[in-house]
Write an enzyme that holds these catalytic residues in place. Sequence first.
Site, PDB file in Angstrom:
ATOM      1  N   LYS A  19      -2.064 -25.732   5.218  1.00  0.00           N
ATOM      2  CA  LYS A  19      -0.897 -25.538   6.068  1.00  0.00           C
ATOM      3  C   LYS A  19      -1.069 -24.322   6.977  1.00  0.00           C
ATOM      4  CE  LYS A  19       2.100 -26.141   2.680  1.00  0.00           C
ATOM      5  NZ  LYS A  19       3.356 -26.247   1.932  1.00  0.00           N
ATOM      6  N   ARG A  70      -8.004 -31.627  -5.253  1.00  0.00           N
ATOM      7  CA  ARG A  70      -7.328 -31.769  -3.960  1.00  0.00           C
ATOM      8  C   ARG A  70      -8.069 -32.768  -3.104  1.00  0.00           C
ATOM      9  NH1 ARG A  70      -4.133 -27.004  -2.887  1.00  0.00           N
ATOM     10  NH2 ARG A  70      -3.896 -27.362  -0.662  1.00  0.00           N
ATOM     11  N   GLU A  92       6.258 -26.422  -0.988  1.00  0.00           N
ATOM     12  CA  GLU A  92       6.894 -25.232  -0.451  1.00  0.00           C
ATOM     13  C   GLU A  92       7.282 -25.567   0.986  1.00  0.00           C
ATOM     14  OE1 GLU A  92       4.536 -21.626  -0.514  1.00  0.00           O
ATOM     15  OE2 GLU A  92       6.142 -20.584   0.549  1.00  0.00           O
TER      16      GLU A  92
HETATM   17  P1  ATP Z   1      -1.455 -24.380   1.283  1.00  0.00           P
HETATM   18  O1  ATP Z   1      -2.067 -25.457   2.120  1.00  0.00           O
HETATM   19  O2  ATP Z   1      -0.747 -23.391   2.114  1.00  0.00           O
HETATM   20  O3  ATP Z   1      -2.375 -23.837   0.254  1.00  0.00           O
HETATM   21  P2  ATP Z   1      -0.217 -26.265  -0.454  1.00  0.00           P
HETATM   22  O4  ATP Z   1      -0.938 -27.330   0.247  1.00  0.00           O
HETATM   23  O5  ATP Z   1      -0.568 -25.933  -1.847  1.00  0.00           O
HETATM   24  O6  ATP Z   1      -0.271 -24.975   0.436  1.00  0.00           O
HETATM   25  P3  ATP Z   1       2.460 -26.936  -1.348  1.00  0.00           P
HETATM   26  O7  ATP Z   1       3.644 -27.177  -0.528  1.00  0.00           O
HETATM   27  O8  ATP Z   1       2.540 -25.887  -2.380  1.00  0.00           O
HETATM   28  O9  ATP Z   1       1.316 -26.604  -0.323  1.00  0.00           O
HETATM   29  O10 ATP Z   1       1.979 -28.293  -1.996  1.00  0.00           O
HETATM   30  C1  ATP Z   1       2.827 -29.120  -2.749  1.00  0.00           C
HETATM   31  C2  ATP Z   1       2.009 -29.931  -3.697  1.00  0.00           C
HETATM   32  O11 ATP Z   1       1.049 -30.705  -2.999  1.00  0.00           O
HETATM   33  C3  ATP Z   1       1.275 -29.077  -4.682  1.00  0.00           C
HETATM   34  O12 ATP Z   1       1.478 -29.595  -5.988  1.00  0.00           O
HETATM   35  C4  ATP Z   1      -0.162 -29.188  -4.282  1.00  0.00           C
HETATM   36  O13 ATP Z   1      -0.992 -29.157  -5.407  1.00  0.00           O
HETATM   37  C5  ATP Z   1      -0.211 -30.550  -3.594  1.00  0.00           C
HETATM   38  N1  ATP Z   1      -1.245 -30.553  -2.570  1.00  0.00           N
HETATM   39  C6  ATP Z   1      -1.333 -29.764  -1.492  1.00  0.00           C
HETATM   40  N2  ATP Z   1      -2.441 -30.022  -0.784  1.00  0.00           N
HETATM   41  C7  ATP Z   1      -3.091 -31.013  -1.426  1.00  0.00           C
HETATM   42  C8  ATP Z   1      -4.315 -31.727  -1.198  1.00  0.00           C
HETATM   43  N3  ATP Z   1      -5.096 -31.459  -0.157  1.00  0.00           N
HETATM   44  N4  ATP Z   1      -4.652 -32.697  -2.085  1.00  0.00           N
HETATM   45  C9  ATP Z   1      -3.864 -32.971  -3.132  1.00  0.00           C
HETATM   46  N5  ATP Z   1      -2.718 -32.340  -3.401  1.00  0.00           N
HETATM   47  C10 ATP Z   1      -2.323 -31.361  -2.574  1.00  0.00           C
END
Ligand code: ATP
Length: 569
Positions: A274, A264, A38
């Site tokens: 974020k 994650r 996003e």
């Molecule tokens: P927020 O931190 O606001 O919850 P988000 O990290 O999920 O948002 P996105 O932009 O939706 O942000 O993430 C894009 C992709 O990256 C998604 O498929 C998410 O699963 C993956 N992603 C985000 N953070 C992690 C993480 N810490 N480890 C592994 N994958 C991640």
Amino acid sequence: MNETKGSDSKTSNFIRDIIKEELSTGKCKKVITRFPPEPNGYLHIGHAKAIHINFEIAKEFGGECHLRYDDTNPTKEEQEYIDSIQRDVKWLGYDWGEHLYFASDYFEQMYKWAIDLIKQGKAYVCDLSPEQLREYRGTLTQPGKESPYRNRSIEENLDLFERMRKGEFPDGSKTLRAKIDMNSPNINMRDPAMYRILHVPHHRQGNKWPIYPMYDWAHGLEDAIEGITHSLCSLEFEDHRPLYNWFLEQLDVPCKPRQIEFARLNLSYTVLSKRKLLRLVEEGYVSGWDDPRMPTISGMRRRGYTPEAIRNFCERIGVAKRDSIVDFALLEHCVREDLNKKAKRVMAVINPVKVIIDNYPDDMVEELDAINNPEDESYGIRKVPFCKEIYIEKDDFMENPPKKFYRLSLGKEVRLRYAYFITCKSIEKDPDTGEIKVIHCEYDPQTRGGASPDGRSPKATIHWVSVKHAIDAEIRLYESLFTKENPNDIPEGMDFTDFINPDSLKVIRNAKLEPCLANTKPEDIYQFERVGYFCADIKDCKNGNLVFNKTVSLKDSWAKIAKKLNQNE
Ligand code: ATP
Ligand code: MG
């Protein structure tokens, strides 16, 4: 199992195993994955894990990986983030080819499918307020309650939904909801919202849409439109999978992607949300998203981390089904491992003190040979100028040394790297402060190059820079951004910002570097011998101003941790 250490090897990656199986049985013909950020912030090392998984899997099985902006929430999304995301993915070494997509381009198709669902009697317009919606949803232990608007006729729903789209209703006054089961043990299945009303312009769609699709409704459709075979996402979406599948089952979609979840990445001494990273930027705890202390891709890049090191880190942590916290030291270990192969060695004195070699001829300059990279002969050798006056590190001298201090002290001899043995004879101090101003030494002319004909060998070798030839630089030294190993685990009444390390940045303005660094370009990386790896700042190293960020020290704390883990096995 390996998994407990977060070091799964390629073979134990359960996602690869699933895909291999599907390819061998013919269930899947060509693997298509996607990375769906996003655009509401910069990418961080957690995203690097997701990027690595998606792109590497596509590569391994001869498939493709799409970069898709999940831009369904116009309130937080910005062009700056869109640009930074592409820059970062490319820098990491991944290429989406022609497959760059925006979820917002599918709004029309999604809208048509929503009408399909209404026509099937499986979606309805609901007038409950956001508070009422929450109340009606129930809890983990209590079933939900059906909305009084649940049994509106198909005609009425079609009419109301069309008017929602036309912008006839104010924000929050209506939603379109899927009609599933208010008694489901899975809260996500209790008539989830598909659309909300939001009179906010979209960065690509302008004012075209006063309604926006919810994540759960949109995501599976986006995947289906693009022909994604494997929708790999993080664990928090596991409970959403039944809903993901439900939408796809009701509709005539071009393909039925399979959602698979993985844990994650969490990293010690930092945050990877974020929302929290945005607060660090907005509240001025850091200089921006690319501050070298940030766990963002752009911050790490600015700090001197390499794409190879980050990819290698992602490979080592592997893909598991269980959440864990990975030690930051492992990431640093990967950085060091890569830079050890690549970085040119030079001498730089961070905290200088002057040494005068009293028996060295006043105006003599010698050009001494120095090895550029002991790991790689092709880097060759360079000449380093040596003179009567040199700088050494303040802490390489002690007036009253403890027993095991082998570096310079009164009467003691050390080796100057690539130069001579010197022995300390006396010191000059500032009469007011007591600070050491000059260290007087004598050199042994027989020891040029660092060896003595009589075979004696000082216990310590120290680095130095010629005073006459030294160039000045600003050096930024970094420590971890948080003092707490897990800054997400905060005692009640406190905030994660309460654990920010006040010493995370230290700026040194008068470091002395050897002259070969005069032509440093932004992002050049060096090993300052005995000190660490340093990267010329991408923004501030310009117009003859040398500014270096400390990338990582030479000391490998991960090696110690790994040894302990092995012993405990
Ligand atoms: P927020 O931190 O606001 O919850 P988000 O990290 O999920 O948002 P996105 O932009 O939706 O942000 O993430 C894009 C992709 O990256 C998604 O498929 C998410 O699963 C993956 N992603 C985000 N953070 C992690 C993480 N810490 N480890 C592994 N994958 C991640
Ligand atoms: Mg997300």
